[in-house]
Design a protein around this motif. Structure first.
Motif, PDB file in Angstrom:
ATOM      1  N   CYS A  82       0.781  -1.484   0.056  1.00  0.00           N
ATOM      2  CA  CYS A  82      -0.303   0.291   0.015  1.00  0.00           C
ATOM      3  C   CYS A  82       0.900   1.507   0.065  1.00  0.00           C
ATOM      4  CB  CYS A  82      -1.270  -0.209   1.163  1.00  0.00           C
ATOM      5  SG  CYS A  82      -1.838   1.623   1.479  1.00  0.00           S
ATOM      6  N   CYS A  87      -0.017   4.985   4.710  1.00  0.00           N
ATOM      7  CA  CYS A  87       1.071   4.295   4.818  1.00  0.00           C
ATOM      8  C   CYS A  87       2.406   4.295   4.301  1.00  0.00           C
ATOM      9  CB  CYS A  87       0.719   2.695   3.341  1.00  0.00           C
ATOM     10  SG  CYS A  87      -0.608   1.960   4.335  1.00  0.00           S
ATOM     11  N   CYS A 123      -4.319   2.896  -0.507  1.00  0.00           N
ATOM     12  CA  CYS A 123      -5.148   2.475   0.493  1.00  0.00           C
ATOM     13  C   CYS A 123      -5.780   1.913   0.805  1.00  0.00           C
ATOM     14  CB  CYS A 123      -5.627   4.061   0.694  1.00  0.00           C
ATOM     15  SG  CYS A 123      -6.705   3.856   2.653  1.00  0.00           S
ATOM     16  N   VAL A 124      -6.438   0.478   0.726  1.00  0.00           N
ATOM     17  CA  VAL A 124      -6.746  -0.775   1.660  1.00  0.00           C
ATOM     18  C   VAL A 124      -7.672  -0.368   2.183  1.00  0.00           C
ATOM     19  CG1 VAL A 124      -5.330  -1.979   0.589  1.00  0.00           C
ATOM     20  CG2 VAL A 124      -5.150  -2.104   3.015  1.00  0.00           C
ATOM     21  N   CYS A 127      -5.487   2.113   7.047  1.00  0.00           N
ATOM     22  CA  CYS A 127      -4.846   3.253   7.869  1.00  0.00           C
ATOM     23  C   CYS A 127      -4.017   2.979   9.119  1.00  0.00           C
ATOM     24  CB  CYS A 127      -4.951   4.023   7.426  1.00  0.00           C
ATOM     25  SG  CYS A 127      -5.839   4.705   5.414  1.00  0.00           S
TER      26      CYS A 127
HETATM   27  S1  FES Z   1      -2.857   4.420   3.584  1.00  0.00           S
HETATM   28 FE1  FES Z   1      -2.210   2.004   3.293  1.00  0.00          FE
HETATM   29  S2  FES Z   1      -4.046   1.340   4.179  1.00  0.00           S
HETATM   30 FE2  FES Z   1      -4.564   3.721   3.572  1.00  0.00          FE
END
Ligand code: FES
Ligand SMILES: Cc1cc2nc3c(=O)[nH]c(=O)nc-3n(C[C@H](O)[C@H](O)[C@H](O)COP(=O)(O)O)c2cc1C
Lengths: 155, 633
Positions: A82, A87, A123-124, A127
């Motif tokens: 991510c 992340c 982004c999964v 966060c």
């Molecule tokens: S930024 Fe990686 S899960 Fe949201």
């Protein structure tokens, strides 16, 4: 392993029955094609174009526009790191580097034995667990560069 | 219960029959006969095994013979993702955090069988006190959950639960008791503004779409959620999909549309699954589809998948993508309200905007308008993340200050580090520093300070974050996502990125700063769509707030935060080195060698780094056991 013919038949059924050969369903059709074939090689794109009665260039235009569609086959395990903001500020670039180092390939590439592909995503939705790495459908959170080796070793 | 609902009375009767489902959860009761255990099923908690927790809780309930005394169900995101997986026990409202599969036996044996609270699973407030209930946790005290009202309360895969939480009553009210104009009036009077980023008044938008003359019109829900590092919309769809469906139907009635599309990222499988279930259940009950509740009004909703292109969040690009084309934006006007999907008048709203509508119709415009500030009414959901103790999803009344969000709700910065900046608005937004922490969070105040509300990403940065690098991160994102249709965005942003690369590599010059500003203003005024126009914002805002950091990179060739690799030099301080050799063994390039000098340990010689071989990966620093660390950067 299914034969090529079976896979094309399944795609045709989807295009005819669920999409009425409507070119406005192109993106849905490509999603399904990628599910079936794993990626979207030129033959599949040409096939879709023929079924819909549109130019291959149009199909190619859509495939190349959206990052979700891939024209290269993926490895058995896709390692996605991510690179969303949360992340990133918690060091996901270092995780990516470590994965690249261990597998000896770069982001976007597949190992010679076809086992691993490295990709990044944004982004999964986990966060709170940043930094996050996914291998196929499994998510690993709060990882450090030191953890990477033992995670990959499980596969 | 597959009987179709054909009148408002029937819906209310059904509500009366099932409302107990929710009431027994919301009315506090200690040592009850029966417990209801809700386990968070948001993406964050799911990845930390919440499904296994549910299974295991059910298993132990059976083992201990208390199956009839406890119900276990998955629910939507509680927002407290940092402490997940979350397990909430009704009706005594006990709130357990960081629950593991191993703890499930204890929860059943002690909590369910002997009404005994498990202390170590309770959350500790900032003052160190253990708290029992959600309401008393600092993280929730200043929150006001409207858009998220049902997340964490209902089981999103059961329409009965939604109906028990007053689902579809707003739609019934609109259809049976109001004219389309009255619906639009209420939405206008509530002051609701779009939550997707631009903050356009929702009522006004609906009015434009209503006034457009056409037999066919469309309603679209924008669930593309492009801001990397934000997950508000996804949590709403996962936790309360019916609210969004209901609102779209209300809008359809108000503007005269009978068809709706939800454009959602293919990367959100759980939200897609729950939406599909919700659409199916609502259609079966006659709350969606043809002839809704026997009124003759029909509204059908289809789901369309995105395929990973940020620009498709922009409404004109989104419309092209639904039509099966490349998602390139087109010039506005014409606005979608005049000429949208398939050339027909179309109303596009964001997921969170939709989630507010039923509340407004049921509680009245003035109730909603009394929350927040005069020009920004209601609440806003933020995905609070980054260098923050209690990250997660927070919904706060507009007008709250950044300081309250970061310190009172978020619990401040971890590891005793210093706060540096807070970024809102994602790749289109900006960074604010310490001095702006008391800015009220509303559309206009944030813009006045050089940032923006955005769709809800809020990233907290600390002293270790290099602001030039952050600006570069966002710009890399927009350059990658630029559709390439217009020159200022395709080439201009690329040039800016090249300059930032030079600066972070220590090759920048002072006139580069002027060049950056020059390019930024040109791009802002000439790019085709808001993606390009807003791409320079992160650079401009960091240049304004943290100019000295840029100067340090250029003039002193130093990165004050110690983050830009080319400007770092790793060095072993001989006097501190224990001579253990852990660094040398972990160095991927064999850049570390033993010297002939003794260090902190008289018996072992100290190590040193060969700068020509060092790739500055930092592996040595993380392995160094000396305190303080013997390796400096
Ligand atoms: S930024 Fe990686 S899960 Fe949201
Ligand atoms: C580059 C770009 C990306 C956008 N991404 C999103 C998004 O992911 N989700 C969203 O709801 N709106 C997004 N928007 C805003 C939409 O264009 C549009 O304003 C919004 O969907 C309108 O809904 P609202 O009035 O309810 O906010 C984006 C805009 C731009 C320019």
């Amino acid at each position: 392993m299914r034969t090529n013919e079976e896979m094309f038949n399944e795609l045709d059924r989807f295009i005819e029955q669920e999409c009425n050969c409507d070119e406005q369903e192109l993106i849905a059709i490509l999603h399904r094609a990628q599910e079936i074939f794993g990626y979207l090689p030129m033959v599949v794109q040409a096939h879709v174009a023929r079924k819909l009665g549109i130019n291959v260039s149009k199909v190619y235009g859509v495939v190349s526009f959206y990052s979700f569609f891939s024209m290269e086959p993926k490895g058995e395990y896709v390692i996605s790191i991510c690179m969303g903001t949360a992340c990133f500020v918690r060091g996901s670039d270092k995780i990516l580097e470590r994965v690249e180092q261990i597998l000896g390939i770069k982001n976007g590439q597949t190992t010679a034995d076809g086992k691993f592909t490295i990709t990044t995503l944004r982004c999964v939705g986990a966060c709170g667990l940043a930094p996050v790495l996914q291998i196929n459908d499994k998510t690993y959170g709060n990882i450090t560069p030191e953890d990477v080796e033992s995670i990959i070793a499980q596969y | 219960m597959c009987t179709k609902i054909t009148s408002k009375e029937q819906l209310l009767t059904m509500y009366d029959n099932v409302k107990e489902l929710i009431e027994k959860r919301t009315t506090l009761q200690e040592k009850p006969e029966k417990y209801h255990i809700s386990v968070c099923g948001g993406t964050g908690c799911m990845s930390s095994k919440s499904e296994e927790i549910v299974k295991s809780l059910k298993h132990w309930a059976k083992e201990y013979g208390v199956e009839d005394k406890v119900e276990v169900a998955i629910t939507g995101c509680f927002g407290f993702c940092e402490r997940g997986p979350i397990v909430k026990i009704f009706p005594d409202h006990t709130f357990y955090t960081k629950v593991t599969v191993e703890e499930t036996e204890r929860i059943i044996r002690r909590h369910v069988c002997s009404h005994d609270v498990i202390n170590h699973l309770l959350y500790k407030n900032n003052n160190g006190e253990r708290v029992f209930t959600q309401e008393n946790i600092d993280f929730y005290k200043k929150q006001n959950r409207i858009a998220l009202r049902n997340c964490g309360l209902i089981n999103p895969e059961e329409i009965a639960e939604s109906i028990a939480a007053k689902g579809y009553q707003a739609l019934a009210t609109a259809l049976f008791d109001m004219t389309p104009d009255q619906v639009i009036e209420v939405v206008t009077a509530s002051g609701l503004r779009g939550r997707g980023g631009a903050g356009f008044p929702t009522g006004l938008k609906w009015k434009f779409a209503k006034n457009a003359k056409s037999k066919k019109k469309y309603v679209i829900c924008n669930a593309d959620e492009g801001d990397p590092g934000a997950f508000m919309d996804r949590s709403i769809l996962e936790g309360d999909p019916h609210s969004v469906l209901e609102s779209m139907a209300i809008c359809g009635y108000a503007i005269g549309a009978d068809e709706g599309y939800i454009y959602i990222r293919a990367e959100y499988p759980l939200a897609i699954k729950r939406l599909r279930i919700a659409i199916k259940q609502a259609t079966e009950m006659g709350l969606l589809g043809d002839n809704i509740m026997g009124t003759g009004f029909s509204f059908n909703i289809k789901i369309k998948y995105g395929a990973g292109a940020f620009v498709c969040g922009e409404e004109t690009a989104l419309i092209h993508s639904i039509e099966g084309k490349r998602g390139e934006p087109t010039l506005k006007p014409p606005f979608p309200a005049e000429k949208g999907l398939y050339g027909k008048p179309t109303n596009v709203n964001n997921v969170e905007t939709w989630a507010n509508i039923p509340y407004i119709l049921l509680n009245g415009a003035s109730n909603f308008a009394s929350i927040g500030t005069e020009k920004s009414t209601g609440t806003k959901v933020f995905a609070l993340a980054g260098k923050i103790n209690n990250g997660g999803l927070v919904e706060v009344p507009m007008g709250i200050t950044l300081r309250e969000i970061i310190y009172d709700i978020g619990g401040g910065i971890p590891n005793g580090k210093k706060f540096k900046a807070v970024q809102t608005g994602g790749p289109s937004g900006g960074c604010l520093s310490e001095k702006d922490l008391d800015t009220p969070v509303d559309y206009d105040s944030l813009v006045a300070k050089g940032s923006m509300m955005g769709s809800g990403g809020m990233i907290v940065l600390d002293e270790d974050d290099c602001m030039v690098n952050i600006a570069k991160f966002y710009l890399e994102f927009t350059v990658e996502e630029s559709c390439g249709k217009c020159t200022p965005c395709r080439i201009g942003n690329m040039r800016m990125l090249e300059i930032l690369n030079r600066i972070t590599e220590g090759k920048g010059e002072m006139h580069d700063l002027f060049e950056l500003e020059n390019l930024a203003t040109t791009i802002q005024s000439s790019a085709l769509c808001a993606l390009g126009q807003s791409a320079p914002n992160p650079v401009l805002s960091t240049l304004k707030e943290f100019r000295d950091e840029y100067v340090a990179h250029i003039v002193d060739k130093k990165c004050p935060a110690g983050s830009c690799r080319s400007l770092l030099n790793y060095e072993i301080v001989t006097d501190l080195c224990l001579g253990c050799g852990l660094c040398a063994r972990n160095c991927p390039t064999n850049a570390i060698y033993r010297t002939d000098k003794t260090g902190a340990n008289a018996r072992l010689n100290a190590y040193a780094i060969n700068p020509d071989k060092c790739v500055k990966c930092g592996a040595c620093v993380s392995k160094c056991p000396a305190k303080p660390k013997a390796i400096k950067k």
